[in-house]
Motif scaffolding. Structure first.
Motif, PDB file in Angstrom:
ATOM      1  N   PRO A 275       0.815  -1.221   0.000  1.00 58.50           N
ATOM      2  CA  PRO A 275       0.000   0.000   0.000  1.00 58.50           C
ATOM      3  C   PRO A 275       0.852   1.275   0.000  1.00 58.50           C
ATOM      4  CG  PRO A 275      -0.815  -1.592   1.626  1.00 58.50           C
ATOM      5  CD  PRO A 275       0.471  -2.132   1.101  1.00 58.50           C
ATOM      6  N   GLY A 276       0.532   2.161  -0.909  1.00 59.12           N
ATOM      7  CA  GLY A 276       1.193   3.470  -0.924  1.00 59.12           C
ATOM      8  C   GLY A 276       2.483   3.508  -1.725  1.00 59.12           C
ATOM      9  N   LEU A 277       2.873   2.371  -2.285  1.00 57.19           N
ATOM     10  CA  LEU A 277       4.129   2.308  -3.037  1.00 57.19           C
ATOM     11  C   LEU A 277       4.085   3.266  -4.227  1.00 57.19           C
ATOM     12  CD1 LEU A 277       6.792   0.711  -3.163  1.00 57.19           C
ATOM     13  CD2 LEU A 277       5.672  -0.859  -4.734  1.00 57.19           C
ATOM     14  N   SER A 278       5.128   4.104  -4.349  1.00 56.32           N
ATOM     15  CA  SER A 278       5.195   5.054  -5.456  1.00 56.32           C
ATOM     16  C   SER A 278       6.633   5.539  -5.581  1.00 56.32           C
ATOM     17  CB  SER A 278       4.296   6.259  -5.164  1.00 56.32           C
ATOM     18  OG  SER A 278       4.827   6.972  -4.058  1.00 56.32           O
ATOM     19  N   ASN A 279       6.885   6.391  -6.561  1.00 52.80           N
ATOM     20  CA  ASN A 279       8.251   6.912  -6.707  1.00 52.80           C
ATOM     21  C   ASN A 279       8.658   7.752  -5.513  1.00 52.80           C
ATOM     22  OD1 ASN A 279       9.515   5.830  -8.905  1.00 52.80           O
ATOM     23  ND2 ASN A 279       8.365   7.134 -10.339  1.00 52.80           N
ATOM     24  N   ALA A 280       7.658   8.377  -4.881  1.00 52.02           N
ATOM     25  CA  ALA A 280       7.966   9.173  -3.691  1.00 52.02           C
ATOM     26  C   ALA A 280       8.089   8.284  -2.457  1.00 52.02           C
ATOM     27  CB  ALA A 280       6.870  10.214  -3.485  1.00 52.02           C
ATOM     28  N   LYS A 281       7.597   7.067  -2.559  1.00 51.59           N
ATOM     29  CA  LYS A 281       7.632   6.150  -1.406  1.00 51.59           C
ATOM     30  C   LYS A 281       8.162   4.799  -1.879  1.00 51.59           C
ATOM     31  CE  LYS A 281       4.886   4.764   2.515  1.00 51.59           C
ATOM     32  NZ  LYS A 281       3.581   4.420   3.039  1.00 51.59           N
ATOM     33  N   ARG A 282       9.468   4.789  -2.078  1.00 56.98           N
ATOM     34  CA  ARG A 282      10.099   3.601  -2.663  1.00 56.98           C
ATOM     35  C   ARG A 282      10.412   2.537  -1.614  1.00 56.98           C
ATOM     36  NH1 ARG A 282      15.161   6.062  -5.580  1.00 56.98           N
ATOM     37  NH2 ARG A 282      15.014   7.504  -3.841  1.00 56.98           N
ATOM     38  N   VAL A 283      10.521   1.305  -2.075  1.00 60.00           N
ATOM     39  CA  VAL A 283      10.960   0.210  -1.207  1.00 60.00           C
ATOM     40  C   VAL A 283      12.485   0.224  -1.161  1.00 60.00           C
ATOM     41  CG1 VAL A 283      10.925  -2.290  -0.804  1.00 60.00           C
ATOM     42  CG2 VAL A 283       9.113  -1.225  -2.104  1.00 60.00           C
ATOM     43  N   PRO A 311       9.373   0.707  -7.758  1.00 54.91           N
ATOM     44  CA  PRO A 311      10.063   1.912  -7.283  1.00 54.91           C
ATOM     45  C   PRO A 311      10.946   1.527  -6.090  1.00 54.91           C
ATOM     46  CG  PRO A 311       7.659   2.201  -7.362  1.00 54.91           C
ATOM     47  CD  PRO A 311       7.933   0.748  -7.524  1.00 54.91           C
ATOM     48  N   ALA A 312      12.261   1.563  -6.316  1.00 59.97           N
ATOM     49  CA  ALA A 312      13.145   0.976  -5.300  1.00 59.97           C
ATOM     50  C   ALA A 312      14.472   1.687  -5.208  1.00 59.97           C
ATOM     51  CB  ALA A 312      13.404  -0.487  -5.655  1.00 59.97           C
ATOM     52  N   LYS A 313      15.092   1.572  -4.034  1.00 58.96           N
ATOM     53  CA  LYS A 313      16.524   1.840  -3.960  1.00 58.96           C
ATOM     54  C   LYS A 313      17.172   0.634  -3.305  1.00 58.96           C
ATOM     55  CE  LYS A 313      17.207   4.195   0.369  1.00 58.96           C
ATOM     56  NZ  LYS A 313      17.323   5.385   1.115  1.00 58.96           N
ATOM     57  N   ILE A 314      18.429   0.433  -3.602  1.00 52.84           N
ATOM     58  CA  ILE A 314      19.093  -0.783  -3.130  1.00 52.84           C
ATOM     59  C   ILE A 314      20.238  -0.396  -2.202  1.00 52.84           C
ATOM     60  CG2 ILE A 314      20.293  -2.898  -3.838  1.00 52.84           C
ATOM     61  CD1 ILE A 314      18.882  -2.271  -6.692  1.00 52.84           C
ATOM     62  N   ASN A 315      20.144  -0.878  -0.979  1.00 47.54           N
ATOM     63  CA  ASN A 315      21.175  -0.591   0.008  1.00 47.54           C
ATOM     64  C   ASN A 315      22.164  -1.736   0.034  1.00 47.54           C
ATOM     65  OD1 ASN A 315      21.891   1.237   2.066  1.00 47.54           O
ATOM     66  ND2 ASN A 315      19.749   1.276   2.741  1.00 47.54           N
ATOM     67  N   LEU A 316      23.399  -1.490  -0.348  1.00 45.28           N
ATOM     68  CA  LEU A 316      24.403  -2.554  -0.313  1.00 45.28           C
ATOM     69  C   LEU A 316      25.075  -2.534   1.061  1.00 45.28           C
ATOM     70  CD1 LEU A 316      25.923  -2.091  -3.876  1.00 45.28           C
ATOM     71  CD2 LEU A 316      24.130  -3.684  -3.130  1.00 45.28           C
TER      72      LEU A 316
END
Ligand code: SAH
Ligand code: SF4
Length: 388
Positions: A275-283, A311-316
């Motif tokens: 719920p709420g996933l978007s470019n402004a609220k990425r996983v 819509p994601a960013k990846i934390n290494l």
């Protein structure tokens, strides 16, 4: 939401001296507590709870006497029936890099580690625990080698924030220039196996008339408990982080055994429906860098493919080794090459600098070392103790 009272902390003291602690109750539980102790008439309870709430969660007071707009007699009745005590802090450590770690005891055998990391998020992040130990056995995580002691209550989760705020001197709750701006559920335990307490704690922490840390600055990290993802989003509106660590089921099953129950295809479709996933609220996807295991350029490319359209960013996360662990951390050049491929694929992929390693506060190091230290202290004390 039910109005069950959390008496877990009260069980520490003898029955005759039991006083309910009000500082970690939800608003509904606070109202119920005031009524059931007959300190306030039912029709006045909501108004009184609102007043107390501000003192407890905006001003951070731990003594009813400090509530200057509450009549003297009422303060006396409250003191007689309730407490606002903080849990015991057994150990406090500050790293060279400013990271702070507290070992907090809320009940006998219930010892929780909480870490404050400056310069993360908007200003600084608090990494909170949701369980003591963990039922899952991710092979790279030290917490996973420790059996679950129990789920933490909402009060015990909120207490971690209160202790950090006390130590940082952040009362009354500042609206701007905060040192504690973000909360991450990345300490010990799997938050989605304790969703009721996590959701209640987030309600308290995010409440605008109190600690007021916005839900968009609260991140819940999960190893992928698929059936709870929808409920997490609906009940908390928190930011989602997924501990991914592999791009195919065969490898992920080895690293995160929960993958056998909820394979990647199921996980990814539940994430797409968050719920709420978007470019402004990425996983945020967390990916621990394990030398020769999951760090090849081919895997970086597979990751880009796997997350297409999310819509994601990846934390290494550079792997933090622990005694007996079977993995090594990838070389720095390998991590940078991996990140570059993700970047080219359109994903922001920050490399998480290990923080607080000198005080064993980095990812995957929580709790374990404290036990070790305490065990050695116990041994030392035993050898030093005079024979009886
Ligand atoms: N149980 C939840 C939250 C706690 S773990 C989860 O698994 O997401 C928080 C993060 O630390 C997870 O991404 C986890 O995979 C990572 N982690 C665990 N052990 C680690 C280690 N030894 N080195 C680096 N990261 C680790
Ligand atoms: Fe538990 Fe998370 Fe550690 Fe896995 S990584 S064992 S889910 S705390």
């Amino acid at each position: 939401m039910g109005a069950t009272l959390d008496l877990s902390r009260a069980t520490v003291t003898p029955r005759s001296a039991v006083k309910l602690n009000l500082s970690g109750l939800t608003r509904a539980d606070l109202v119920a507590a005031l009524v059931s102790a007959e300190v306030v008439r039912p029709e006045k309870a909501k108004m009184r709870a609102t007043q107390l709430w501000r003192w407890i969660h905006h001003y951070g007071v731990t003594d009813f006497q400090a509530m200057s707009d509450v009549a003297k007699e009422m303060r006396a009745s409250l003191t007689e029936a309730f407490t606002l005590d903080r849990p015991e802090i057994i150990e406090r450590q500050v790293s060279r890099d400013g990271t702070r770690k507290w070992l907090i005891r809320t009940a006998p055998g219930i010892e929780i580690e909480t870490v404050y990391i400056p310069d993360v998020g908007r200003a600084g992040a608090l990494c909170v625990s949701s369980q003591v130990g963990c039922t899952l056995n991710c092979t790279f995580c030290h917490t996973g080698t420790q059996a679950l002691v129990r789920n933490l209550t909402a009060a015990e989760i909120v207490a971690q924030v209160q202790v950090a705020r006390d130590d940082l001197g952040e009362w009354p709750s500042p609206k701007e220039d905060r040192r504690l701006s973000n909360i991450v559920f990345m300490g010990m335990g799997e938050p989605l196996y304790n969703l009721d307490s996590v959701a209640a704690a987030i309600d308290i922490i995010a409440d605008n008339e109190g600690i007021a840390i916005s839900r968009r600055r609260i991140t819940v990290s999960t190893s992928g408990v698929v059936p709870e993802l929808q409920a997490l989003g609906e009940r908390t509106q928190a930011m989602l982080a997924i501990s991914l660590h592999a791009t195919n089921d065969a490898l992920r099953e080895k690293l995160v055994p929960l993958n056998k129950k909820y394979p990647l295809a199921q996980l990814l479709s539940a994430i797409r429906a968050y719920p709420g996933l978007s470019n402004a609220k990425r996983v945020t996807f967390e990916y621990v860098m394990l030398k020769g295991v999951n760090d090849s350029p081919a895997e970086a490319k597979a990751l880009v493919q796997l997350l297409k359209g999310v819509p994601a960013k990846i934390n290494l996360i550079p792997f933090n080794p622990w005694p007996g662990s079977q993995y090594e951390c990838s070389d720095w050049a390998t991590i940078e090459a991996f990140a570059a491929i993700l970047n080219r694929g359109g994903y922001a992929s920050p490399i998480r600098t290990p923080r607080g390693r000198d005080i064993l506060a980095a990812c995957g190091q929580l709790k374990s070392e404290s036990e070790k230290v305490r065990a050695s202290v116990r041994r030392k004390t035993a050898t030093e103790a005079p024979a009886s």
